[in-house]
Motif scaffolding. Structure first.
Motif, mmCIF file in Angstrom:
data_model
loop_
_atom_site.group_PDB
_atom_site.id
_atom_site.type_symbol
_atom_site.label_atom_id
_atom_site.label_comp_id
_atom_site.label_asym_id
_atom_site.label_seq_id
_atom_site.Cartn_x
_atom_site.Cartn_y
_atom_site.Cartn_z
ATOM 1 N N UNK A 1 -1.635 28.021 60.987
ATOM 2 C CA UNK A 1 -3.020 27.885 60.512
ATOM 3 C C UNK A 1 -3.666 26.643 61.103
ATOM 4 N N UNK A 2 -2.929 25.526 61.098
ATOM 5 C CA UNK A 2 -3.467 24.281 61.640
ATOM 6 C C UNK A 2 -3.808 24.428 63.118
ATOM 7 N N UNK A 3 -2.919 25.018 63.890
ATOM 8 C CA UNK A 3 -3.160 25.172 65.318
ATOM 9 C C UNK A 3 -4.378 26.054 65.594
ATOM 10 N N UNK A 4 -4.521 27.120 64.830
ATOM 11 C CA UNK A 4 -5.674 28.003 65.019
ATOM 12 C C UNK A 4 -6.981 27.268 64.722
ATOM 13 N N UNK A 5 -6.998 26.463 63.658
ATOM 14 C CA UNK A 5 -8.200 25.702 63.319
ATOM 15 C C UNK A 5 -8.513 24.663 64.393
ATOM 16 N N UNK A 6 -7.489 23.997 64.897
ATOM 17 C CA UNK A 6 -7.698 22.977 65.925
ATOM 18 C C UNK A 6 -8.194 23.594 67.228
ATOM 19 N N UNK A 7 -7.698 24.774 67.563
ATOM 20 C CA UNK A 7 -8.159 25.449 68.782
ATOM 21 C C UNK A 7 -9.657 25.739 68.724
ATOM 22 N N UNK A 8 -10.174 25.959 67.518
ATOM 23 C CA UNK A 8 -11.576 26.337 67.369
ATOM 24 C C UNK A 8 -12.515 25.145 67.210
ATOM 25 N N UNK A 9 -11.985 23.949 67.048
ATOM 26 C CA UNK A 9 -12.852 22.802 66.793
ATOM 27 C C UNK A 9 -13.960 22.631 67.821
ATOM 28 N N UNK A 10 -13.684 22.769 69.128
ATOM 29 C CA UNK A 10 -14.776 22.574 70.099
ATOM 30 C C UNK A 10 -15.962 23.506 69.883
ATOM 31 N N UNK A 11 -15.735 24.662 69.258
ATOM 32 C CA UNK A 11 -16.837 25.590 69.003
ATOM 33 C C UNK A 11 -17.878 24.996 68.059
ATOM 34 N N UNK A 12 -17.440 24.061 67.209
ATOM 35 C CA UNK A 12 -18.334 23.507 66.195
ATOM 36 C C UNK A 12 -18.977 22.193 66.614
ATOM 37 N N UNK B 1 -21.360 19.429 68.089
ATOM 38 C CA UNK B 1 -22.767 19.250 68.411
ATOM 39 C C UNK B 1 -22.909 17.902 69.102
ATOM 40 N N UNK B 2 -23.362 17.934 70.336
ATOM 41 C CA UNK B 2 -23.433 16.724 71.157
ATOM 42 C C UNK B 2 -22.074 16.034 71.231
ATOM 43 N N UNK B 3 -21.029 16.855 71.268
ATOM 44 C CA UNK B 3 -19.682 16.321 71.399
ATOM 45 C C UNK B 3 -19.047 15.847 70.115
ATOM 46 N N UNK C 1 -16.477 13.671 58.249
ATOM 47 C CA UNK C 1 -15.692 12.822 59.148
ATOM 48 C C UNK C 1 -16.039 13.204 60.586
ATOM 49 N N UNK C 2 -17.122 12.620 61.128
ATOM 50 C CA UNK C 2 -17.532 12.946 62.498
ATOM 51 C C UNK C 2 -16.608 12.296 63.513
ATOM 52 N N UNK C 3 -16.073 13.114 64.405
ATOM 53 C CA UNK C 3 -15.161 12.616 65.442
ATOM 54 C C UNK C 3 -15.543 13.220 66.781
ATOM 55 N N UNK C 4 -15.099 12.535 67.838
ATOM 56 C CA UNK C 4 -15.175 13.072 69.194
ATOM 57 C C UNK C 4 -13.754 13.433 69.612
ATOM 58 N N UNK C 5 -13.598 14.623 70.150
ATOM 59 C CA UNK C 5 -12.271 15.109 70.507
ATOM 60 C C UNK C 5 -11.824 14.586 71.860
#
Length: 434
Positions: A151-162, A164-166, A430-434
């Motif tokens: 579950x964690x890996x699937x959520x992390x894979x999708x993070x870039x989809x969300x 906004x301005x990085x 928790x705004x972060x840049x990946x």
């Protein structure tokens, strides 16, 4: 002591100076100084004494218990009851009931707030805990780890989809979805209902009367409807086990108990873990020396989670407990029926128990030893889901920093915003840049 998002903790003040309510000479759980900076605020109370007279949300009197040894003592002392009825007090209405009235909830809903396992004492607490404890054994949780990781890996894979301005909100898109997916699968909440549970949970913990009023009735109706659907097609999930206990096992579980158990397990099973992940991620990102230790030695993960629960745990105070007889605690005369609230945050930073307690040190807790903090409580009411929460924290930190080794905060630590809730330490985002 400053909030743990900052790098250089300050010395706590001698007294608490900001107050609300009708008793400015006594600290109130709603005091801004205790909500916006509980580390400094409750640290000040701790240095006033191990037991300090104060006030609850409704301005009723209570005792704050602030130091590690005394907090542990009360947590294991069954002379302090979670259910006020067991104190046999005639000292007026229960403060929790008064608080629910303040929120404007219909009186018939009180039982769903006050009748849960969290509000029960032996023997009812033991009976209810036995009904669900098999789902939370160490072996069951270990067997669940591959699924948590998936579950964690699937959520992390999708993070870039969300992004906004990085920038992506880690609370919204990782810290919350991970534990709510895990606990809903464990309990048996259908996937299509989980987004609604996320909304209900946020409404309940907000303590805002309008949000509470709009949530409680549909949420309880939904649980009854879900029980009816599952009763027609039992499976191997926890909800089915509760239904069997209600229907086939001598009535060991009432209708209200079954509903409140589902409510408690789902909400407690994701809200606190989400903010352990959020707070812990922030702590590690603002303490690169500790994050480096963890990267170099992933075997430190279990010890790191313990330290993060101590240093920035999401639950900072217990619910009220009531003296069932006249008790003297650290010199304070607590009369039968009087309420106490245990300050977990003050205990977890007690310099009488910890060396340099304000320092984050993921090697602090010796491997293989019993917990050296009260983040999950202690005694009979020790958190039922602690093993699951620790595992989810370990998986979350391991997978996040492995998948995104360059992750960093998108704002300065002092710009992070937290929900102003008494007894809680939780990020709004928790705004972060990946």
């Amino acid at each position: 002591m400053s909030a743990p998002t900052e790098q250089s903790p300050a010395t706590p003040p001698a007294t608490l100076t900001v107050h609300v309510g009708k008793h400015p000479d006594e600290p109130n759980v709603m005091d801004p100084a205790l909500i916006t900076d509980p580390f400094r605020g409750y640290g000040a109370l701790r240095e006033q004494g191990p037991v300090v007279r104060g006030r609850f949300v409704d301005d009723s009197p209570l005792w704050f218990v602030t130091r590690f040894d005394e907090v542990r003592e009360v947590l294991r002392d069954q002379r302090f009851a979670n259910n006020r009825e067991h104190s046999e007090s005639s000292a007026g209405e229960d403060p929790m009931t008064r608080m629910l009235k303040m929120f404007g909830l219909p009186e018939e809903l009180n039982v769903y707030f006050l009748g849960s396992i969290l509000n029960q004492d032996a023997p009812d607490h033991s009976r209810l805990r036995r009904l669900v404890s098999r789902a939370f054994t160490a072996r069951k949780i270990t067997d669940l780890r591959p699924r948590v990781t998936e579950i964690a890996d699937a959520l992390l894979d999708r993070l870039p989809e969300y992004a906004e301005d990085g920038v992506v909100d880690l609370i919204e898109h990782f810290a919350y979805p991970l534990p709510i997916t895990v606990i809903c699968e464990l309990v048996g909440i259908p996937e299509e209902d989980r987004a609604q549970w996320r909304i209900w949970g946020a409404d309940l913990v907000s303590l805002e009367p309008e949000r509470l009023a709009r949530t409680m009735i549909p949420m309880i109706e939904h649980i009854h409807e879900l029980i009816g659907r599952r009763r027609a097609a039992l499976t191997d999930d926890l909800l089915s086990e509760l239904i069997r206990a209600h229907d086939d096992d001598g009535g060991r579980l009432s209708d209200v108990e079954m509903v409140t158990m589902v409510l408690t397990l789902v909400l407690a099973g994701h809200e606190t873990t989400a903010h352990l992940i959020g707070n812990g991620t922030t702590a590690l990102l603002t303490h690169p020396d500790q994050l480096r230790l963890l990267r170099d030695d992933p075997a430190l993960l279990p010890r790191a989670v313990h330290e993060l629960m101590r240093w920035c745990g999401p639950v900072q105070a217990t619910q009220l407990r009531y003296a069932t007889e006249d008790i003297e605690l650290a010199g304070a005369p607590i009369s039968r029926g009087e309420a106490v609230q245990l300050s977990l945050v003050a205990a977890n930073f007690d310099p009488r128990h910890y060396d340099d307690p304000e320092r984050l040190d993921i090697t602090r807790h010796p491997a293989g030893h019993a917990e050296n903090h009260v983040g999950f409580g202690h005694g009979m009411h020790y958190c039922l889901g602690a093993t699951l929460a620790r595992q989810e924290g370990e998986v979350a930190f391991d997978r996040l920093f492995s998948r995104y080794p360059g992750v960093r905060l998108a704002v300065a630590p002092e710009e992070l915003r937290r929900d102003p809730l008494p007894g809680s330490w939780r990020l709004s985002s928790l705004p972060v840049r990946l």
